[in-house]
Design a protein around this motif. Structure first.
Motif, PDB file in Angstrom:
ATOM      1  N   LEU A  71     -17.289  36.638 -22.736  1.00 15.44           N
ATOM      2  CA  LEU A  71     -16.434  37.015 -21.613  1.00 15.44           C
ATOM      3  C   LEU A  71     -16.007  35.797 -20.814  1.00 15.44           C
ATOM      4  O   LEU A  71     -14.930  35.784 -20.208  1.00 15.44           O
ATOM      5  CB  LEU A  71     -17.168  38.010 -20.713  1.00 15.44           C
ATOM      6  CG  LEU A  71     -17.437  39.383 -21.334  1.00 15.44           C
ATOM      7  CD1 LEU A  71     -18.367  40.192 -20.450  1.00 15.44           C
ATOM      8  CD2 LEU A  71     -16.127  40.136 -21.583  1.00 15.44           C
ATOM      9  N   THR A  72     -16.837  34.767 -20.792  1.00 11.82           N
ATOM     10  CA  THR A  72     -16.496  33.523 -20.105  1.00 11.82           C
ATOM     11  C   THR A  72     -15.663  32.613 -21.003  1.00 11.82           C
ATOM     12  O   THR A  72     -14.809  31.865 -20.525  1.00 11.82           O
ATOM     13  CB  THR A  72     -17.776  32.816 -19.635  1.00 11.82           C
ATOM     14  OG1 THR A  72     -18.483  33.694 -18.751  1.00 11.82           O
ATOM     15  CG2 THR A  72     -17.487  31.522 -18.907  1.00 11.82           C
ATOM     16  N   VAL A  73     -15.889  32.692 -22.327  1.00  8.58           N
ATOM     17  CA  VAL A  73     -15.078  31.919 -23.273  1.00  8.58           C
ATOM     18  C   VAL A  73     -13.604  32.287 -23.165  1.00  8.58           C
ATOM     19  O   VAL A  73     -12.725  31.426 -23.266  1.00  8.58           O
ATOM     20  CB  VAL A  73     -15.574  32.155 -24.719  1.00  8.58           C
ATOM     21  CG1 VAL A  73     -14.571  31.598 -25.726  1.00  8.58           C
ATOM     22  CG2 VAL A  73     -16.939  31.520 -24.933  1.00  8.58           C
ATOM     23  N   GLY A  74     -13.317  33.580 -22.977  1.00  7.33           N
ATOM     24  CA  GLY A  74     -11.946  34.061 -23.097  1.00  7.33           C
ATOM     25  C   GLY A  74     -11.684  34.653 -24.469  1.00  7.33           C
ATOM     26  O   GLY A  74     -10.566  34.593 -24.991  1.00  7.33           O
ATOM     27  N   TYR A  75     -12.712  35.243 -25.038  1.00  2.26           N
ATOM     28  CA  TYR A  75     -12.717  35.809 -26.386  1.00  2.26           C
ATOM     29  C   TYR A  75     -11.546  36.769 -26.589  1.00  2.26           C
ATOM     30  O   TYR A  75     -11.471  37.815 -25.955  1.00  2.26           O
ATOM     31  CB  TYR A  75     -14.046  36.524 -26.551  1.00  2.26           C
ATOM     32  CG  TYR A  75     -14.355  37.249 -27.832  1.00  2.26           C
ATOM     33  CD1 TYR A  75     -15.295  36.730 -28.730  1.00  2.26           C
ATOM     34  CD2 TYR A  75     -13.799  38.495 -28.120  1.00  2.26           C
ATOM     35  CE1 TYR A  75     -15.653  37.431 -29.876  1.00  2.26           C
ATOM     36  CE2 TYR A  75     -14.147  39.197 -29.265  1.00  2.26           C
ATOM     37  CZ  TYR A  75     -15.075  38.661 -30.143  1.00  2.26           C
ATOM     38  OH  TYR A  75     -15.428  39.366 -31.270  1.00  2.26           O
ATOM     39  N   GLY A  76     -10.605  36.398 -27.452  1.00  4.81           N
ATOM     40  CA  GLY A  76      -9.491  37.272 -27.792  1.00  4.81           C
ATOM     41  C   GLY A  76      -8.661  37.717 -26.620  1.00  4.81           C
ATOM     42  O   GLY A  76      -8.030  38.777 -26.660  1.00  4.81           O
ATOM     43  N   ASN A  77      -8.584  36.894 -25.583  1.00  2.00           N
ATOM     44  CA  ASN A  77      -7.920  37.350 -24.352  1.00  2.00           C
ATOM     45  C   ASN A  77      -6.393  37.409 -24.468  1.00  2.00           C
ATOM     46  O   ASN A  77      -5.747  38.032 -23.628  1.00  2.00           O
ATOM     47  CB  ASN A  77      -8.345  36.515 -23.135  1.00  2.00           C
ATOM     48  CG  ASN A  77      -8.110  35.028 -23.313  1.00  2.00           C
ATOM     49  OD1 ASN A  77      -7.685  34.556 -24.367  1.00  2.00           O
ATOM     50  ND2 ASN A  77      -8.396  34.259 -22.268  1.00  2.00           N
ATOM     51  N   LEU A  78      -5.824  36.793 -25.491  1.00  2.00           N
ATOM     52  CA  LEU A  78      -4.373  36.867 -25.683  1.00  2.00           C
ATOM     53  C   LEU A  78      -3.978  37.912 -26.718  1.00  2.00           C
ATOM     54  O   LEU A  78      -2.799  38.042 -27.059  1.00  2.00           O
ATOM     55  CB  LEU A  78      -3.829  35.500 -26.118  1.00  2.00           C
ATOM     56  CG  LEU A  78      -4.001  34.350 -25.126  1.00  2.00           C
ATOM     57  CD1 LEU A  78      -3.367  33.082 -25.677  1.00  2.00           C
ATOM     58  CD2 LEU A  78      -3.416  34.688 -23.763  1.00  2.00           C
ATOM     59  N   SER A  79      -4.944  38.662 -27.217  1.00  2.00           N
ATOM     60  CA  SER A  79      -4.659  39.655 -28.245  1.00  2.00           C
ATOM     61  C   SER A  79      -3.826  40.804 -27.685  1.00  2.00           C
ATOM     62  O   SER A  79      -3.937  41.152 -26.505  1.00  2.00           O
ATOM     63  CB  SER A  79      -5.961  40.203 -28.828  1.00  2.00           C
ATOM     64  OG  SER A  79      -5.713  41.202 -29.789  1.00  2.00           O
ATOM     65  N   THR A  80      -3.023  41.402 -28.545  1.00  2.61           N
ATOM     66  CA  THR A  80      -2.271  42.601 -28.179  1.00  2.61           C
ATOM     67  C   THR A  80      -2.956  43.860 -28.705  1.00  2.61           C
ATOM     68  O   THR A  80      -2.420  44.956 -28.599  1.00  2.61           O
ATOM     69  CB  THR A  80      -0.847  42.534 -28.734  1.00  2.61           C
ATOM     70  OG1 THR A  80      -0.908  42.373 -30.164  1.00  2.61           O
ATOM     71  CG2 THR A  80      -0.082  41.366 -28.124  1.00  2.61           C
ATOM     72  N   SER A  81      -4.155  43.694 -29.288  1.00  2.00           N
ATOM     73  CA  SER A  81      -4.902  44.818 -29.823  1.00  2.00           C
ATOM     74  C   SER A  81      -6.389  44.571 -29.634  1.00  2.00           C
ATOM     75  O   SER A  81      -6.847  43.437 -29.710  1.00  2.00           O
ATOM     76  CB  SER A  81      -4.595  44.999 -31.320  1.00  2.00           C
ATOM     77  OG  SER A  81      -5.486  45.929 -31.918  1.00  2.00           O
ATOM     78  N   ARG A  82      -7.146  45.642 -29.395  1.00  2.00           N
ATOM     79  CA  ARG A  82      -8.594  45.502 -29.308  1.00  2.00           C
ATOM     80  C   ARG A  82      -9.229  45.293 -30.678  1.00  2.00           C
ATOM     81  O   ARG A  82     -10.360  44.837 -30.781  1.00  2.00           O
ATOM     82  CB  ARG A  82      -9.198  46.744 -28.645  1.00  2.00           C
ATOM     83  CG  ARG A  82      -8.835  46.906 -27.174  1.00  2.00           C
ATOM     84  CD  ARG A  82      -9.592  48.075 -26.573  1.00  2.00           C
ATOM     85  NE  ARG A  82      -9.308  48.211 -25.154  1.00  2.00           N
ATOM     86  CZ  ARG A  82      -8.794  49.308 -24.594  1.00  2.00           C
ATOM     87  NH1 ARG A  82      -8.504  50.353 -25.348  1.00  2.00           N
ATOM     88  NH2 ARG A  82      -8.577  49.357 -23.301  1.00  2.00           N
ATOM     89  N   THR A  83      -8.520  45.652 -31.729  1.00  2.00           N
ATOM     90  CA  THR A  83      -9.004  45.471 -33.093  1.00  2.00           C
ATOM     91  C   THR A  83      -8.435  44.178 -33.650  1.00  2.00           C
ATOM     92  O   THR A  83      -7.217  44.020 -33.738  1.00  2.00           O
ATOM     93  CB  THR A  83      -8.589  46.656 -33.985  1.00  2.00           C
ATOM     94  OG1 THR A  83      -9.096  47.867 -33.421  1.00  2.00           O
ATOM     95  CG2 THR A  83      -9.122  46.476 -35.393  1.00  2.00           C
ATOM     96  N   CYS A  84      -9.328  43.255 -34.021  1.00  2.00           N
ATOM     97  CA  CYS A  84      -8.885  41.926 -34.440  1.00  2.00           C
ATOM     98  C   CYS A  84      -9.616  41.494 -35.704  1.00  2.00           C
ATOM     99  O   CYS A  84     -10.826  41.732 -35.840  1.00  2.00           O
ATOM    100  CB  CYS A  84      -9.173  40.884 -33.354  1.00  2.00           C
ATOM    101  SG  CYS A  84      -8.407  41.231 -31.751  1.00  2.00           S
TER     102      CYS A  84
END
Length: 347
Positions: free
Chosen positions: A139-152
């Protein structure tokens, strides 16, 4: 108009990286190169001329190149080469290279900046007076924060993780502070996500500069003296139920978490001294444990340990695997920035 980065060969060897580029990150200084592992490590320089070369050796991480405050290129697993940004106006430019994602299994190497023929790398920019250290997990890394989907997919996760727009990086820049993001996805204070890798936890890695080298210890050059340290650990400890075979019960996990958290805060206090404000972030089901840990430290006479509740109201969790989205990072930074500004730091 800026041209895309191209591969080239330096016309002259760069000077020692830390004499030309400012970085507050945890790096191993090898003179003409520096090695690093943590996410969000950045390097800043001033370059005069029509082009900038970036010397990298990295087959795992992605980077953004920013010129005069604007991102002009994203280098995806750049490899071992010099990447050139050309077509700049012939004047002085601020240059920033920032690692976007977390690659704890790999070591990244930066070989400095180069100027195009006729230009020059000028004096190293001054460090900022304010410093903030952010400690945490994905959550502090920014894990997948630019994704347009929760499934990656794994590749989508790597490409859409950007620590430079995480809540920590945003907060620090709003406060004009240098920062470190010492965050490791999947790890907790005593227990990792799903009970995985039970022989290690976040504290196993905290002292390292190079995360994939057991026993490595970062040597603070004496310039890293944060006025604020923000600790956000607990999601991985408690977000998944204790499985059969784990050495925990719900009760012993809570007690072990609180004990380890108290020890970790004491370690930070010893490392950074009595003036640094330690902010323990509580959220969800572990917020009460954080408050207990902070109260114990306050009762022991340490008034510069504070708890901050991270309210999930207004967050959409649209990042990969229900992590914070870039929107959420901005919302959290909107809330965290005034709180940190209100602390007794002398700012």
């Amino acid at each position: 108009m800026l041209a895309a980065p191209v591969t080239g060969t330096a016309d002259a060897a760069p000077t020692a990286v830390t004499t030309q580029a400012h970085t507050p990150g945890r790096v191993k200084d090898d003179g003409d190169t520096v090695r690093h592992s943590w996410p969000g490590v950045y390097f800043e320089a001033t370059v005069r001329g029509t082009g900038v070369g970036i010397v990298l050796k990295d087959s795992a991480a992605d980077y953004d190149v920013q010129i005069d405050g604007a991102t002009v290129a994203t280098l995806v697993t750049p490899g071992d080469r010099t990447h050139w940004i050309s077509g700049l106006q012939d004047r002085t430019h601020s240059v920033r290279l920032v690692k976007r994602n977390d690659t704890p299994w790999s070591t990244s190497t930066f070989g400095g900046f180069l100027a195009a023929p006729g230009g020059a790398v000028l004096a190293r920019p001054a460090a900022r007076a304010r410093q903030i250290e952010f400690i945490g997990d994905s959550l502090t890394v920014g894990y997948g924060n630019l994704s347009t989907s929760r499934t990656c997919t794994g590749d989508q996760l790597r490409r859409t993780t950007n620590t430079d727009v995480s809540y920590g990086a945003l907060t620090a820049r709003r406060l004009n502070a240098d920062y470190q993001v010492n965050a490791y996805s999947g790890l907790g204070m005593v227990r990792n996500y799903g009970g995985g890798s039970p022989d290690v936890a976040y504290r196993t890695y905290y002292d390292r500069a190079l995360l994939n080298q057991p026993g490595d210890v970062w040597q603070n050059p004496g310039t890293w003296r944060p006025q604020v340290v923000v600790v956000h650990l607990g999601t991985n400890d408690f977000s998944t139920p204790v499985q059969a075979g784990e050495p925990w019960t719900p009760e012993s996990l809570a007690a072990g978490y609180r004990a380890a958290y108290g020890d970790f805060l004491r370690k930070l206090r010893t490392r950074y001294g009595s003036n640094t404000v330690l902010v323990a972030v509580g959220a969800g089901q572990f917020a009460g444990h954080v408050e207990q840990v902070v109260k114990a430290r306050n009762d022991a006479g340490d008034s510069r340990v504070r708890s901050w509740f991270l309210d999930s109201a207004g967050l959409d969790f649209l990042g990969c695997d229900w992590h914070y989205s870039a929107h959420d990072d901005r919302v959290i930074a909107d809330r965290l920035t005034p709180y940190l500004a209100s602390l007794p730091t002398g700012w």
